[in-house]
Motif scaffolding. Sequence first.
Motif, PDB file in Angstrom:
ATOM      1  N   ARG A 111      14.173  55.937 -13.325  1.00 16.56           N
ATOM      2  CA  ARG A 111      15.550  56.074 -12.424  1.00 16.56           C
ATOM      3  C   ARG A 111      16.217  57.145 -12.830  1.00 16.56           C
ATOM      4  NH1 ARG A 111      12.676  52.617  -9.935  1.00 16.56           N
ATOM      5  NH2 ARG A 111      12.398  50.718 -10.825  1.00 16.56           N
ATOM      6  N   HIS A 150      20.172  57.065 -12.543  1.00 14.27           N
ATOM      7  CA  HIS A 150      21.838  56.719 -12.779  1.00 14.27           C
ATOM      8  C   HIS A 150      22.599  57.747 -12.276  1.00 14.27           C
ATOM      9  CE1 HIS A 150      19.713  52.820 -12.820  1.00 14.27           C
ATOM     10  NE2 HIS A 150      19.235  52.924 -13.458  1.00 14.27           N
ATOM     11  N   VAL A 185      27.804  53.740 -13.221  1.00 14.05           N
ATOM     12  CA  VAL A 185      26.630  52.559 -12.663  1.00 14.05           C
ATOM     13  C   VAL A 185      26.816  51.345 -13.987  1.00 14.05           C
ATOM     14  CG1 VAL A 185      24.050  52.417 -12.082  1.00 14.05           C
ATOM     15  CG2 VAL A 185      24.961  54.491 -11.307  1.00 14.05           C
ATOM     16  N   ARG A 186      26.562  50.181 -13.498  1.00 12.50           N
ATOM     17  CA  ARG A 186      26.770  49.525 -14.484  1.00 12.50           C
ATOM     18  C   ARG A 186      25.755  48.451 -13.989  1.00 12.50           C
ATOM     19  NH1 ARG A 186      31.451  45.450 -16.463  1.00 12.50           N
ATOM     20  NH2 ARG A 186      30.114  43.961 -17.113  1.00 12.50           N
ATOM     21  N   ILE A 187      25.029  47.823 -14.684  1.00 11.97           N
ATOM     22  CA  ILE A 187      24.010  47.246 -14.996  1.00 11.97           C
ATOM     23  C   ILE A 187      24.115  45.953 -15.097  1.00 11.97           C
ATOM     24  CG2 ILE A 187      21.325  46.549 -14.543  1.00 11.97           C
ATOM     25  CD1 ILE A 187      20.670  49.731 -14.439  1.00 11.97           C
ATOM     26  N   THR A 191      14.205  51.511 -22.716  1.00 14.22           N
ATOM     27  CA  THR A 191      14.358  52.464 -21.932  1.00 14.22           C
ATOM     28  C   THR A 191      14.580  54.028 -22.844  1.00 14.22           C
ATOM     29  OG1 THR A 191      16.069  51.151 -20.841  1.00 14.22           O
ATOM     30  CG2 THR A 191      16.385  53.093 -20.356  1.00 14.22           C
ATOM     31  N   SER A 215      22.954  56.298 -22.434  1.00 10.26           N
ATOM     32  CA  SER A 215      22.456  55.328 -21.854  1.00 10.26           C
ATOM     33  C   SER A 215      23.417  54.326 -22.567  1.00 10.26           C
ATOM     34  CB  SER A 215      20.957  54.440 -21.766  1.00 10.26           C
ATOM     35  OG  SER A 215      20.871  53.763 -21.522  1.00 10.26           O
ATOM     36  N   ARG A 231      24.800  50.177 -19.696  1.00  9.96           N
ATOM     37  CA  ARG A 231      26.342  50.758 -18.717  1.00  9.96           C
ATOM     38  C   ARG A 231      25.778  53.172 -18.936  1.00  9.96           C
ATOM     39  NH1 ARG A 231      31.777  49.002 -19.995  1.00  9.96           N
ATOM     40  NH2 ARG A 231      31.452  46.263 -19.361  1.00  9.96           N
ATOM     41  N   TYR A 232      26.091  53.724 -18.010  1.00 10.39           N
ATOM     42  CA  TYR A 232      25.984  54.930 -17.396  1.00 10.39           C
ATOM     43  C   TYR A 232      26.986  55.577 -17.512  1.00 10.39           C
ATOM     44  CZ  TYR A 232      21.381  53.129 -17.626  1.00 10.39           C
ATOM     45  OH  TYR A 232      20.174  52.292 -17.871  1.00 10.39           O
ATOM     46  N   THR A 275      25.794  60.881 -15.337  1.00  8.75           N
ATOM     47  CA  THR A 275      24.616  61.048 -14.372  1.00  8.75           C
ATOM     48  C   THR A 275      23.544  61.079 -15.549  1.00  8.75           C
ATOM     49  OG1 THR A 275      25.658  61.930 -12.749  1.00  8.75           O
ATOM     50  CG2 THR A 275      22.978  61.912 -13.247  1.00  8.75           C
ATOM     51  N   GLU A 318      19.166  60.702 -16.280  1.00  4.42           N
ATOM     52  CA  GLU A 318      17.633  59.674 -15.859  1.00  4.42           C
ATOM     53  C   GLU A 318      16.808  59.340 -17.275  1.00  4.42           C
ATOM     54  OE1 GLU A 318      13.390  62.057 -13.941  1.00  4.42           O
ATOM     55  OE2 GLU A 318      14.784  63.556 -15.201  1.00  4.42           O
TER      56      GLU A 318
END
Length: 163
Positions: A14, A16, A20-22, A33, A40, A68-69, A72, A74
């Motif tokens: 991925r 991100h 970005v927040r998941i 991960t 990350s 959370r990222y 950017t 990978e």
Amino acid sequence: MAKPRPVPNPVGRRLHPAGVRIDRHAHDRAQLTLVLSGISRISDGQGWWLAARDRAIWVPPGLAHEARYSETSEIVVLELDDIAELSAIGCCCIDTTALIRELACAGLEADAATRRLSLQLLGHLLSRQTPDLHAAIRHGSDPRLVRATALLVAEPGREVGPV
């Protein structure tokens, strides 16, 4: 507390974007991960773990967490059979080697035999890794700690002086 929602299959490579927040979720299997670039941050409500390039974060099966990222990033995300030695600790950061990174990427291969063998070897190597127990940042109540961790949470890649 409400049961965390399941997420669609997270397995894969991925990219991100920053910000970005998941949301909070859990997996039936253990999750690894692996960070290829960027940062990350995974939190389980008790604390959080930060992994930069060439590090990985282990999340035991069933543990509710969010990611959370801040830049950017990978990543490679794998779901694995549980590794008792790691899950006994809970979430943890792991330094990776070139072999671990290659096996993780091979674990995404379309060929089922290659994927299965890669994931078995990866699980074997991970069970012998020493997790970095100092990479966990626990939530605290001291106002100085709260201010310092808030800066790190907001921008983990940014260098700052004394707070």
